[in-house]
Design a protein around this motif. Structure first.
Motif, PDB file in Angstrom:
ATOM      1  N   HIS A 424       0.759  -1.025   0.004  1.00  0.00           N
ATOM      2  CA  HIS A 424      -0.011  -0.067   0.121  1.00  0.00           C
ATOM      3  C   HIS A 424       0.762   1.134  -0.022  1.00  0.00           C
ATOM      4  CE1 HIS A 424      -3.577  -2.367   0.412  1.00  0.00           C
ATOM      5  NE2 HIS A 424      -3.103  -2.698   1.774  1.00  0.00           N
ATOM      6  N   PHE A 425       2.520   1.285   0.289  1.00  0.00           N
ATOM      7  CA  PHE A 425       3.012   2.278   0.377  1.00  0.00           C
ATOM      8  C   PHE A 425       4.255   2.255  -0.725  1.00  0.00           C
ATOM      9  CE2 PHE A 425       0.989   2.009   4.487  1.00  0.00           C
ATOM     10  CZ  PHE A 425       0.728   3.202   4.908  1.00  0.00           C
ATOM     11  N   HIS A 426       3.688   1.701  -1.803  1.00  0.00           N
ATOM     12  CA  HIS A 426       4.664   1.713  -2.998  1.00  0.00           C
ATOM     13  C   HIS A 426       3.975   2.143  -4.296  1.00  0.00           C
ATOM     14  CE1 HIS A 426       8.488  -0.055  -4.558  1.00  0.00           C
ATOM     15  NE2 HIS A 426       7.990  -0.011  -5.703  1.00  0.00           N
ATOM     16  N   TRP A 427       4.823   3.062  -4.829  1.00  0.00           N
ATOM     17  CA  TRP A 427       4.140   3.480  -6.268  1.00  0.00           C
ATOM     18  C   TRP A 427       4.552   2.876  -7.230  1.00  0.00           C
ATOM     19  CZ3 TRP A 427       0.929   7.634  -6.211  1.00  0.00           C
ATOM     20  CH2 TRP A 427       0.584   8.309  -5.007  1.00  0.00           C
ATOM     21  N   ASN A 428       3.969   2.552  -8.346  1.00  0.00           N
ATOM     22  CA  ASN A 428       4.331   1.770  -9.508  1.00  0.00           C
ATOM     23  C   ASN A 428       3.754   2.648 -10.834  1.00  0.00           C
ATOM     24  OD1 ASN A 428       5.083  -0.914  -8.400  1.00  0.00           O
ATOM     25  ND2 ASN A 428       2.904  -0.488  -7.523  1.00  0.00           N
ATOM     26  N   THR A 429       4.454   2.488 -11.765  1.00  0.00           N
ATOM     27  CA  THR A 429       4.119   2.807 -13.125  1.00  0.00           C
ATOM     28  C   THR A 429       4.351   1.893 -14.241  1.00  0.00           C
ATOM     29  OG1 THR A 429       4.643   4.618 -14.888  1.00  0.00           O
ATOM     30  CG2 THR A 429       6.628   3.913 -13.667  1.00  0.00           C
ATOM     31  N   PRO A 430       3.330   1.439 -14.850  1.00  0.00           N
ATOM     32  CA  PRO A 430       1.978   1.713 -14.495  1.00  0.00           C
ATOM     33  C   PRO A 430       1.331   1.399 -13.210  1.00  0.00           C
ATOM     34  CG  PRO A 430       1.444  -0.067 -16.021  1.00  0.00           C
ATOM     35  CD  PRO A 430       3.252   0.264 -15.841  1.00  0.00           C
ATOM     36  N   PRO A 431       0.389   2.007 -12.492  1.00  0.00           N
ATOM     37  CA  PRO A 431      -0.002   1.489 -11.344  1.00  0.00           C
ATOM     38  C   PRO A 431      -0.793   0.302 -11.218  1.00  0.00           C
ATOM     39  CG  PRO A 431      -1.525   3.014 -11.993  1.00  0.00           C
ATOM     40  CD  PRO A 431      -0.455   3.061 -13.124  1.00  0.00           C
ATOM     41  N   ILE A 432      -0.742  -0.559 -10.018  1.00  0.00           N
ATOM     42  CA  ILE A 432      -1.065  -1.944  -9.987  1.00  0.00           C
ATOM     43  C   ILE A 432      -2.024  -1.838  -8.764  1.00  0.00           C
ATOM     44  CG2 ILE A 432       0.741  -2.897 -11.022  1.00  0.00           C
ATOM     45  CD1 ILE A 432       1.854  -3.843  -8.091  1.00  0.00           C
ATOM     46  N   LYS A 433      -2.939  -2.780  -8.718  1.00  0.00           N
ATOM     47  CA  LYS A 433      -4.009  -2.882  -7.818  1.00  0.00           C
ATOM     48  C   LYS A 433      -3.476  -2.903  -6.190  1.00  0.00           C
ATOM     49  CE  LYS A 433      -8.365  -5.723  -7.110  1.00  0.00           C
ATOM     50  NZ  LYS A 433      -8.954  -6.880  -7.515  1.00  0.00           N
ATOM     51  N   TYR A 434      -3.975  -1.846  -5.369  1.00  0.00           N
ATOM     52  CA  TYR A 434      -3.741  -1.889  -3.872  1.00  0.00           C
ATOM     53  C   TYR A 434      -2.655  -1.031  -3.655  1.00  0.00           C
ATOM     54  CZ  TYR A 434      -7.659  -5.143  -3.209  1.00  0.00           C
ATOM     55  OH  TYR A 434      -8.889  -5.679  -3.058  1.00  0.00           O
ATOM     56  N   ASP A 435      -2.012  -0.450  -4.905  1.00  0.00           N
ATOM     57  CA  ASP A 435      -0.660   0.211  -4.361  1.00  0.00           C
ATOM     58  C   ASP A 435      -1.049   1.547  -4.009  1.00  0.00           C
ATOM     59  OD1 ASP A 435      -1.557   1.500  -6.904  1.00  0.00           O
ATOM     60  OD2 ASP A 435       0.366   1.285  -7.813  1.00  0.00           O
ATOM     61  N   ALA A 436      -0.062   2.317  -3.782  1.00  0.00           N
ATOM     62  CA  ALA A 436      -0.144   3.717  -3.136  1.00  0.00           C
ATOM     63  C   ALA A 436      -1.016   4.602  -3.942  1.00  0.00           C
ATOM     64  CB  ALA A 436       1.155   4.438  -2.878  1.00  0.00           C
ATOM     65  N   PHE A 437      -1.030   4.587  -5.059  1.00  0.00           N
ATOM     66  CA  PHE A 437      -2.077   5.317  -6.211  1.00  0.00           C
ATOM     67  C   PHE A 437      -3.408   4.844  -5.777  1.00  0.00           C
ATOM     68  CE2 PHE A 437      -4.388   5.447 -10.123  1.00  0.00           C
ATOM     69  CZ  PHE A 437      -4.467   6.813 -10.317  1.00  0.00           C
ATOM     70  N   HIS A 438      -3.629   3.634  -5.939  1.00  0.00           N
ATOM     71  CA  HIS A 438      -5.077   2.992  -5.715  1.00  0.00           C
ATOM     72  C   HIS A 438      -5.596   3.435  -4.430  1.00  0.00           C
ATOM     73  CE1 HIS A 438      -4.281   0.839  -9.501  1.00  0.00           C
ATOM     74  NE2 HIS A 438      -5.500   0.921  -9.512  1.00  0.00           N
ATOM     75  N   MET A 439      -4.793   3.364  -3.473  1.00  0.00           N
ATOM     76  CA  MET A 439      -5.254   3.810  -2.159  1.00  0.00           C
ATOM     77  C   MET A 439      -5.565   5.277  -2.045  1.00  0.00           C
ATOM     78  SD  MET A 439      -5.140   0.949  -0.281  1.00  0.00           S
ATOM     79  CE  MET A 439      -4.859   1.417   1.589  1.00  0.00           C
ATOM     80  N   VAL A 440      -4.765   5.970  -2.640  1.00  0.00           N
ATOM     81  CA  VAL A 440      -5.095   7.563  -2.722  1.00  0.00           C
ATOM     82  C   VAL A 440      -6.399   7.830  -3.485  1.00  0.00           C
ATOM     83  CG1 VAL A 440      -4.373   9.930  -3.455  1.00  0.00           C
ATOM     84  CG2 VAL A 440      -2.775   8.381  -2.503  1.00  0.00           C
ATOM     85  N   MET A 441      -6.518   7.030  -4.503  1.00  0.00           N
ATOM     86  CA  MET A 441      -7.696   6.983  -5.512  1.00  0.00           C
ATOM     87  C   MET A 441      -8.900   6.658  -4.509  1.00  0.00           C
ATOM     88  SD  MET A 441      -7.059   8.419  -8.134  1.00  0.00           S
ATOM     89  CE  MET A 441      -8.575   8.270  -9.193  1.00  0.00           C
ATOM     90  N   TYR A 442      -8.838   5.681  -3.725  1.00  0.00           N
ATOM     91  CA  TYR A 442      -9.854   5.044  -2.790  1.00  0.00           C
ATOM     92  C   TYR A 442     -10.251   6.147  -1.843  1.00  0.00           C
ATOM     93  CZ  TYR A 442     -12.346   2.233   0.743  1.00  0.00           C
ATOM     94  OH  TYR A 442     -13.268   1.699   1.386  1.00  0.00           O
ATOM     95  N   GLU A 443      -9.383   6.841  -1.377  1.00  0.00           N
ATOM     96  CA  GLU A 443      -9.717   7.960  -0.419  1.00  0.00           C
ATOM     97  C   GLU A 443     -10.445   9.116  -1.005  1.00  0.00           C
ATOM     98  OE1 GLU A 443      -9.158   8.007   2.630  1.00  0.00           O
ATOM     99  OE2 GLU A 443      -7.473   7.415   3.313  1.00  0.00           O
TER     100      GLU A 443
END
Length: 453
Positions: A424-443
């Motif tokens: 949950h505290f790792h950025w990826n490019t492209p983003p992957i499920k449950y990573d930091a980007f998706h957690m921010v989007m969930y918020e």
């Protein structure tokens, strides 16, 4: 006799008036008692998840992590967790009513013990993946301060990754009428990189938002409540704070979520400050190597750091250094010390946040949060007490003794759970499920319900 009769008659209206006043007073008292009784029952009526006393007003509001009235180990009390559970249950029931015609995810959520209410998170996450749409304003020259990130490395990489990831994701839409939220793509980090002064940053931000307000109808129909911007650079955060209508109305996604200076947990989002790329791989499941009790190295750029260094710099069980470890001392020695340490101390710096929290999580070192008023990232989703130690700043004087009092089995549980949240505290490019980007989007997905005029 007549005189007495006259006197009696003259007193009669007064007596009637007194009786009327007493009757009215009695009725008012009874009404007040009834109202109090009904209100008392309403406030203290039991909720589905225990004895929650305030969740009906909070819905999916983020709880505060620290307050002056907290217990010795800071942040949320147990009642806060009950608030979260009840609040999230209400959120789930609302979502079920709204999406009852949609298929609910049958996926089993891995490691459910690290979440406040895993069933709610799983359900809402599936709904977000399927439905969430964000419109990104196309205005602004990408070669100046808009649309694209400055870079995706360094202390403020989280801002750059979000700008890049939103374009790589399926959440972006070209149709504003389909959008739940609107992204204001202005980067204070890029301004800082081009040497823009603090005052000019404020002017540029203000003029850009004013342009969007005049050119499009979307801001005006919600007064900006369904708009958000992202800022990790602390100077940029302070620059936007000088644009009152932006700070007051829109959703701020920031790395310095200090709720004693204007951060609003139920409106704004805490962006994790993660220093990527990491020079060394993830740590975890390596307890036998962790022989150092506690570790911190950094600059004295805040009061808590000054005190930390003053009290513990010469201690034999805590490794505390009031400067970054010189590279000449050893290659990546600063990072390698994380692998050797049980508890990594994370005091706030110039702001409440610290990139050391992201470092600690990555390297498998249990973070010790030593920063008052810090609304921790994803705090309404993740139970931080399952994988970190949360203290008040005033606990710094007893820091070593608090850490030594933590039983070995509790440390093992914290470390095990820490490994579970790393994704949950790792950025990826492209983003992957449950990573930091998706957690921010969930918020952000949780904050999509606004009134449109």
């Amino acid at each position: 006799m007549a005189g007495k009769l006259t006197q009696s008659n003259t007193l009669s209206p007064s007596s009637s008036s007194c009786s009327l006043q007493k009757s009215i007073l009695t009725l008012a008292t009874l009404a007040l008692i009834s109202f109090f009784f009904l209100s008392f029952n309403s406030i203290y009526s039991p909720s589905r998840y225990g004895t929650n006393q305030g969740s009906a007003d909070r819905s999916s509001i983020l709880p505060k992590v620290n307050s002056d009235s907290d217990s010795n180990n800071g942040a949320n009390s147990n009642s806060d967790s009950d608030d979260i559970a009840s609040s999230n249950q209400e959120h789930l029931e609302t979502s079920i009513e709204k999406h009852d015609s949609e298929p609910v995810s049958t996926e089993t959520l891995e490691f459910p013990d690290i979440y406040h209410v895993p069933e709610v998170f799983k359900f809402n996450y599936a709904a977000m993946e399927k439905n969430f749409k964000v419109f990104m304003y196309p205005d602004g020259d990408p070669n100046t301060f808009y649309q694209t990130p400055r870079k995706i490395t360094g202390k403020y990489a989280s801002e750059g990754y979000f700008f890049k990831n939103i374009r790589e994701s399926h959440f972006l839409t070209d149709d504003p009428d389909q959008a739940h939220l609107f992204f204001i793509p202005i980067s204070c980090h890029k301004m800082r990189g081009k040497g823009t002064s603090y005052d000019n940053m404020t002017i540029i931000v203000d003029e850009y938002v004013q342009l969007l307000m005049m050119k499009y109808p979307y801001w005006n129909r919600t007064l900006g409540a369904d708009h958000f911007f992202v800022a990790c650079q602390d100077v940029g955060v302070r620059a936007t704070e000088r644009v009152p209508y932006l700070v007051k109305n829109s959703i701020r996604v920031v790395c310095s979520p200090s709720y004693n200076v204007g951060f609003i947990p139920h409106k704004d989002v805490a962006l994790p400050q993660i220093l990527q790329p990491f020079p060394l791989p993830e740590g975890g499941n390596d307890l036998e190597n962790r022989t150092i009790l506690g570790y911190w190295a950094g600059s004295r750029n805040s009061k808590i750091r000054v005190i930390l260094a003053k009290v513990w710099e010469n201690d034999t069980e805590l490794v505390v250094k009031s400067s970054r470890i010189n590279r000449a001392t050893g290659h990546l020695l600063y990072q390698r010390n994380y692998y050797k340490t049980k508890f990594c101390i994370c005091p706030g710096g110039s702001q409440v946040n610290s990139a050391r929290i992201g470092d600690s999580i990555h390297y498998g070192c249990v973070p010790v949060i030593l920063s008052d008023y810090y609304d921790l990232p994803f705090n309404d989703i993740l139970n931080w007490r399952k994988f970190s130690v949360i203290l008040k700043e005033s606990d710094v004087y007893r820091l070593k003794y608090i850490l030594k009092e933590i039983p070995d089995e509790e440390f093992v549980a914290l470390h095990t759970n820490l490994v579970k949240v790393q994704k949950h505290f790792h950025w990826n490019t492209p983003p992957i499920k449950y990573d930091a980007f998706h957690m921010v989007m969930y918020e952000l997905w949780l904050r999509r319900h606004v009134i449109k005029y």
